[in-house]
Design a protein around this motif. Sequence first.
Motif, PDB file in Angstrom:
ATOM      1  N   SER A   1       0.822  -1.207   0.000  1.00  0.00           N
ATOM      2  CA  SER A   1       0.000   0.000   0.000  1.00  0.00           C
ATOM      3  C   SER A   1       0.856   1.256   0.000  1.00  0.00           C
ATOM      4  CB  SER A   1      -0.942   0.003   1.206  1.00  0.00           C
ATOM      5  OG  SER A   1      -0.185  -0.102   2.418  1.00  0.00           O
ATOM      6  N   VAL A   2       2.033   1.161   0.615  1.00  0.00           N
ATOM      7  CA  VAL A   2       3.003   2.249   0.575  1.00  0.00           C
ATOM      8  C   VAL A   2       4.213   1.768  -0.228  1.00  0.00           C
ATOM      9  CG1 VAL A   2       4.476   3.806   1.886  1.00  0.00           C
ATOM     10  CG2 VAL A   2       2.228   3.155   2.787  1.00  0.00           C
TER      11      VAL A   2
ATOM     12  N   LYS B   1      11.859   8.338  -2.938  1.00  0.00           N
ATOM     13  CA  LYS B   1      10.447   8.671  -3.134  1.00  0.00           C
ATOM     14  C   LYS B   1       9.566   7.599  -2.523  1.00  0.00           C
ATOM     15  CE  LYS B   1      10.469   6.659  -7.824  1.00  0.00           C
ATOM     16  NZ  LYS B   1      10.298   6.939  -9.275  1.00  0.00           N
ATOM     17  N   THR B   2       8.379   8.028  -2.119  1.00  0.00           N
ATOM     18  CA  THR B   2       7.400   7.102  -1.573  1.00  0.00           C
ATOM     19  C   THR B   2       6.028   7.482  -2.096  1.00  0.00           C
ATOM     20  OG1 THR B   2       6.468   6.158   0.461  1.00  0.00           O
ATOM     21  CG2 THR B   2       7.063   8.486   0.517  1.00  0.00           C
ATOM     22  N   ARG B   3       5.176   6.480  -2.317  1.00  0.00           N
ATOM     23  CA  ARG B   3       3.865   6.717  -2.883  1.00  0.00           C
ATOM     24  C   ARG B   3       2.792   6.015  -2.062  1.00  0.00           C
ATOM     25  NH1 ARG B   3       2.911   4.330  -8.719  1.00  0.00           N
ATOM     26  NH2 ARG B   3       2.856   2.417  -7.474  1.00  0.00           N
TER      27      ARG B   3
ATOM     28  N   LEU C   1       5.717  11.557  -2.415  1.00  0.00           N
ATOM     29  CA  LEU C   1       6.665  12.392  -1.686  1.00  0.00           C
ATOM     30  C   LEU C   1       8.070  12.086  -2.159  1.00  0.00           C
ATOM     31  CD1 LEU C   1       7.531  14.263   0.740  1.00  0.00           C
ATOM     32  CD2 LEU C   1       7.594  12.167   2.125  1.00  0.00           C
ATOM     33  N   LYS C   2       8.848  13.140  -2.476  1.00  0.00           N
ATOM     34  CA  LYS C   2      10.246  12.974  -2.873  1.00  0.00           C
ATOM     35  C   LYS C   2      11.139  13.797  -1.952  1.00  0.00           C
ATOM     36  CE  LYS C   2       9.746  12.027  -7.830  1.00  0.00           C
ATOM     37  NZ  LYS C   2      10.196  12.431  -9.201  1.00  0.00           N
TER      38      LYS C   2
END
Length: 421
Positions: free
Chosen positions: A80-81, A127-129, A135-136
């Motif tokens: 999920s992340v 980066k994370t989504r 978010l970077k």
Amino acid sequence: MKNNASKLCAVLSAGVSAGFPALSQAAESGFIADSTATLQARNYYFSRDYSDIRGPEQSKAEEWAQGFILNFKSGYTPGSVGFGLDAIGQLGIKLDSGRGRVNTGLLPVQQDGEAADEYSRLGVALKTRLSKTELKVGELQPNLPVLVFSDIRLLPPTYQGASVVSNEIAGLTLQGGHLTSTSLRNEAGDDKMQAMLGHKPQRQASSDAFNYAGADYAFNANRTTLSAWYAQLEDLYDQRFFGLKHSEPMGDWVFGANVGYYDASEDGKHLIGAIDNQAFFSLLSAKRGGHTFFIGYQAMYGDSAFPRVFANVSPLGNEVPTYEFASADERSWQARYDYDFAALGVPGLVASTRYITGDNVDTGLGYEGKDWERDLDISYAFQSGTLKGLGVRVRNVTARSNYRTDIDENRLILSYTWTLF
């Protein structure tokens, strides 16, 4: 050059591996499967003659350089992340320069007044989504109404900090960020950010915080976009932007409008003094077949020239890479014509010519400032054969003013991009 390009690839590969040590565990995930990498070679000749010196001591800036830009973008780990990594490696090599011909923006200038033989940089962003929000943190290349991605020389500038982009609501893009430093287009290291007012760099002060937030809402089948943005270059200036873009097909024609308004004032400690600027621009277009016609109007209000982060361009309708037409109280008009030769069976060949004239400038010297500029751009991208992917661009500029330096400019840019995977 091949050795330098190989060295760049090796450095970037090492950086990617070091920045994400669990690559082997992610081999079967989207992190690897969705990764992309490109290498662009850019050969750049730049010549600018100052035919009527009003500031710079040197009468000519002329250099020739070779650049390499390697971009890697990973996919995301499952879950999920998701987590990923982006990296950019840049290398610039001097081909021709000389004392008295520097400051083209292609190469760094050393303390001895000579251009550096080469310069390079490696930057990484984690980066994370989550859902449709990303978010970077790290090396960033934002392209915003308040901070335009100004890739107009050998190598593009980069910024260091954090950014977030959210597309959770259909048609609505929300963005925000905090930048702490920059690597300029002709520098390898990090430095604080400075401001420009019109065409004048404000070198007496700098900031280590550029904060921004904005929203773009696209609707009407994505033919209309409304924008609202805020930016702060801490202790120097803050700025608000409101924009409208619209495209309207009518028979064989497509009509377009790009309208924007900026409002800026001093911020915090007022390190570059009081700032009072309101800027309005409108750029209207009409396209039919290979023909596109533009007409633009731009006006500065208040006591100051238009502020921006050094040394970026802005999305002002009448700003071009030579003159900005953004001095205090300036009014300017633009007429432009583009032709895409694909309409005649020559895809890849595009020509553009424009003329911009400005007046009513508050020079502070007791007379009205006036300026004009004529640009001619021709570009061709090979569509097939052994040269497929090679792009050639030629630019010729004549710019004249009664309050700043006259300029005659020529650029020749060759570029080739390899898709590595």
